[in-house]
Scaffold this motif. Structure first.
Motif, PDB file in Angstrom:
ATOM      1  N   SER A  49       0.824  -1.208   0.000  1.00 32.60           N
ATOM      2  CA  SER A  49       0.000   0.000   0.000  1.00 32.60           C
ATOM      3  C   SER A  49       0.857   1.256   0.000  1.00 32.60           C
ATOM      4  O   SER A  49       0.675   2.156  -0.823  1.00 32.60           O
ATOM      5  N   ALA A  57      -8.844   6.406  -7.820  1.00 32.15           N
ATOM      6  CA  ALA A  57      -9.188   4.981  -7.735  1.00 32.15           C
ATOM      7  C   ALA A  57      -8.174   4.227  -6.886  1.00 32.15           C
ATOM      8  O   ALA A  57      -8.539   3.331  -6.112  1.00 32.15           O
ATOM      9  N   LEU A  58      -6.910   4.603  -7.014  1.00 29.20           N
ATOM     10  CA  LEU A  58      -5.873   3.988  -6.188  1.00 29.20           C
ATOM     11  C   LEU A  58      -6.138   4.266  -4.704  1.00 29.20           C
ATOM     12  O   LEU A  58      -5.897   3.411  -3.847  1.00 29.20           O
ATOM     13  N   THR A 114     -10.795  -7.027  -3.102  1.00 30.72           N
ATOM     14  CA  THR A 114     -11.372  -6.014  -3.992  1.00 30.72           C
ATOM     15  C   THR A 114     -10.490  -4.775  -4.041  1.00 30.72           C
ATOM     16  O   THR A 114     -10.249  -4.202  -5.119  1.00 30.72           O
ATOM     17  N   GLY A 115      -9.991  -4.347  -2.881  1.00 34.46           N
ATOM     18  CA  GLY A 115      -9.105  -3.191  -2.830  1.00 34.46           C
ATOM     19  C   GLY A 115      -7.827  -3.412  -3.623  1.00 34.46           C
ATOM     20  O   GLY A 115      -7.362  -2.519  -4.353  1.00 34.46           O
ATOM     21  N   LEU A 116      -7.250  -4.604  -3.506  1.00 34.65           N
ATOM     22  CA  LEU A 116      -6.034  -4.918  -4.258  1.00 34.65           C
ATOM     23  C   LEU A 116      -6.292  -4.916  -5.765  1.00 34.65           C
ATOM     24  O   LEU A 116      -5.461  -4.454  -6.555  1.00 34.65           O
ATOM     25  N   ILE A 155      -8.588  -3.146  -7.382  1.00 32.56           N
ATOM     26  CA  ILE A 155      -8.760  -1.760  -7.834  1.00 32.56           C
ATOM     27  C   ILE A 155      -7.401  -1.063  -7.955  1.00 32.56           C
ATOM     28  O   ILE A 155      -7.137  -0.349  -8.940  1.00 32.56           O
ATOM     29  N   SER A 156      -6.526  -1.267  -6.978  1.00 29.76           N
ATOM     30  CA  SER A 156      -5.192  -0.654  -7.014  1.00 29.76           C
ATOM     31  C   SER A 156      -4.393  -1.143  -8.209  1.00 29.76           C
ATOM     32  O   SER A 156      -3.712  -0.366  -8.893  1.00 29.76           O
ATOM     33  N   SER A 157      -4.472  -2.446  -8.462  1.00 35.60           N
ATOM     34  CA  SER A 157      -3.738  -3.036  -9.583  1.00 35.60           C
ATOM     35  C   SER A 157      -4.204  -2.452 -10.910  1.00 35.60           C
ATOM     36  O   SER A 157      -3.379  -2.042 -11.749  1.00 35.60           O
ATOM     37  N   GLY A 179      -8.751   1.846  -3.586  1.00 37.33           N
ATOM     38  CA  GLY A 179      -8.138   0.533  -3.398  1.00 37.33           C
ATOM     39  C   GLY A 179      -7.352   0.450  -2.107  1.00 37.33           C
ATOM     40  O   GLY A 179      -7.451  -0.541  -1.359  1.00 37.33           O
ATOM     41  N   ASN A 180      -6.596   1.485  -1.805  1.00 39.00           N
ATOM     42  CA  ASN A 180      -5.813   1.486  -0.568  1.00 39.00           C
ATOM     43  C   ASN A 180      -6.697   1.569   0.664  1.00 39.00           C
ATOM     44  O   ASN A 180      -6.349   1.041   1.726  1.00 39.00           O
ATOM     45  N   SER A 226      -5.609   0.363 -11.486  1.00 37.05           N
ATOM     46  CA  SER A 226      -5.233   1.775 -11.582  1.00 37.05           C
ATOM     47  C   SER A 226      -3.845   1.931 -12.183  1.00 37.05           C
ATOM     48  O   SER A 226      -3.615   2.787 -13.050  1.00 37.05           O
TER      49      SER A 226
END
Length: 407
Positions: free
Chosen positions: A29, A115-116, A88-90, A92-94, A119-120, A96
């Motif tokens: 993160s 969006a990142l 889900t957060g991971l 979204i971060s990926s 995700g974080n 991005s």
């Protein structure tokens, strides 16, 4: 006896796994957002001719999105599947980062970094803080310190690697590699370690029978809730405002990009020591005293930076600022627990994080504006010192709810 002993060993092993997972999530993160953004500022400036204040708006949106989603993440951690939320957060971060090389306008940058932030929020500080609180009663400060030191490890390890990668293969391929890492590395560990059926805290702690709505209004009616939120808003704004521009600041002092990235990485590494040290201290003294030490260390660091431009002063700044800034992320969940208890901890912590997140959003953006106006970071760092002083005063004005109710 054998069955009881096996159950005890399982608890210990599960606690160790949770701390290790928290460490990994915080590494990714922080390494992919908190520290990585500073490395992208100058490449974005060179590639798109954007001003630093414009680019800094992206990290402001990132932290604002994370702040807004903090209470949502906390509530979902209290009520629904922690495993699904974090994965889900991971994801979204990926996504991005995988899309980042396609940008050609500031709006695209803002959307992706926002969006990142989402995700974080779902796979970062709030979920990790809730997991540690759920599984630990004794030695919570030490456990929190170890898990949150992943933030420092992310800066110490990922920052130099990303800085080197950007210098060698440019920022776009680096973004794609980072996006793949965020998806491939942590998801299997989250899937197998996080147990959604264990809502109560391990260690003879009765689950709460009150609802979230019974808890939050009571906390928010107390001055301590808002004092703590405002204090960490100011402290976080000052800290993140400095750290996000640290690489650019060191570059302005004629350091090479690689050395500047190394300086940020060393600051993060020392921040890990700060997290462990302040987690240990917070188990033994009131968190407000630990906060005084944290903010005081940052004040010393910035004073050194403002009074001397010698190389020695720069590296002393790295040491003191690393120690102080490393503690903040540990102190926030601990002071929430100290002031408001463990009931509906995720929701309470998430709502405090939303207030704090406003500081995370405003700090880097404000520093970027000040730099564009003055072509210098001096006034911004002077302002940060004042914010640390005010934050310390606010922390010492707080009172635990038990004390308030007894008065």
């Amino acid at each position: 006896m054998t069955k009881t002993r096996s159950k005890s060993i399982w608890r210990i092993n599960q606690e160790v796994l949770i701390v290790m997972l928290g460490f990994l999530l915080m590494t990714l993160s922080a390494g992919s957002a908190f520290y990585a953004f500073g490395l992208f500022i100058i490449p974005f400036e060179d590639s798109f001719s954007w001003q630093r204040s414009e680019i800094s708006g992206a990290i402001a949106i990132h932290f604002l999105a994370a702040a807004i989603c903090g209470p949502i993440a906390g509530k979902l951690m209290d009520s629904y599947s922690s495993k699904i939320l974090i994965i889900t957060g991971l994801f979204i971060s990926s996504i991005s980062y995988l899309i980042l090389p396609q940008i050609f306008s500031l709006i695209h940058l803002y959307v992706l970094w926002g969006a990142l932030g989402v995700g974080n929020a779902f796979a970062g500080v709030v979920p990790v803080g809730v997991l540690i609180s759920r599984y630990f009663n004794k030695n919570r400060g030490v456990a929190m310190g170890i898990a949150m030191s992943g933030i420092a490890f992310g800066g110490l390890v990922m920052t130099p690697i990303l800085g080197y990668s950007i210098q060698q293969i440019d920022w776009a391929p680096t973004a794609i590699l980072l996006g793949l890492t965020l998806l491939i590395l942590p998801v299997p560990f989250v899937y197998f370690i996080v147990k959604d059926h264990r809502i109560e805290k391990i260690g003879d702690v009765e689950p709460t029978k009150k609802t979230i709505l019974d808890k939050i209004p009571n906390a928010m009616k107390t001055p301590s809730y808002w004092l703590a939120g405002a204090a960490f808003l100011l402290g976080s704004a000052a800290t993140v405002g400095v750290i996000q521009h640290q690489a650019s600041f060191l570059r302005d002092y004629a350091m090479s990009p690689t050395i500047a990235a190394l300086g940020v990485g060393i600051t993060a590494g020392i921040g890990g020591i700060g997290k462990l040290a302040f987690g240990y201290i917070s188990d033994r003294v009131p968190v407000r005293y630990a906060s005084l030490l944290s903010f005081g260390s940052n004040i010393i660091a910035l004073t050194l930076l403002l009074t001397s431009q010698a190389t020695t002063a720069l590296w002393l700044y790295v040491i003191f600022f690393g120690l102080g800034m490393g503690a903040i992320v540990v102190l926030v969940p601990l002071i929430v627990g100290e002031l408001f208890g463990d009931e509906s901890f995720g929701t309470t912590y998430g709502s405090i994080s939303m207030v704090q997140g406003l500081g995370l959003a405003l700090g880097p953006w404000a520093v970027g504006i000040i730099f564009d106006l003055h072509d210098s970071y001096i006034f911004a760092f002077q302002s940060a010192i004042g914010m640390y002083i005010v934050a310390t005063i606010m922390i010492f004005m707080t009172k635990p709810m038990q004390q308030i109710n007894s008065e």
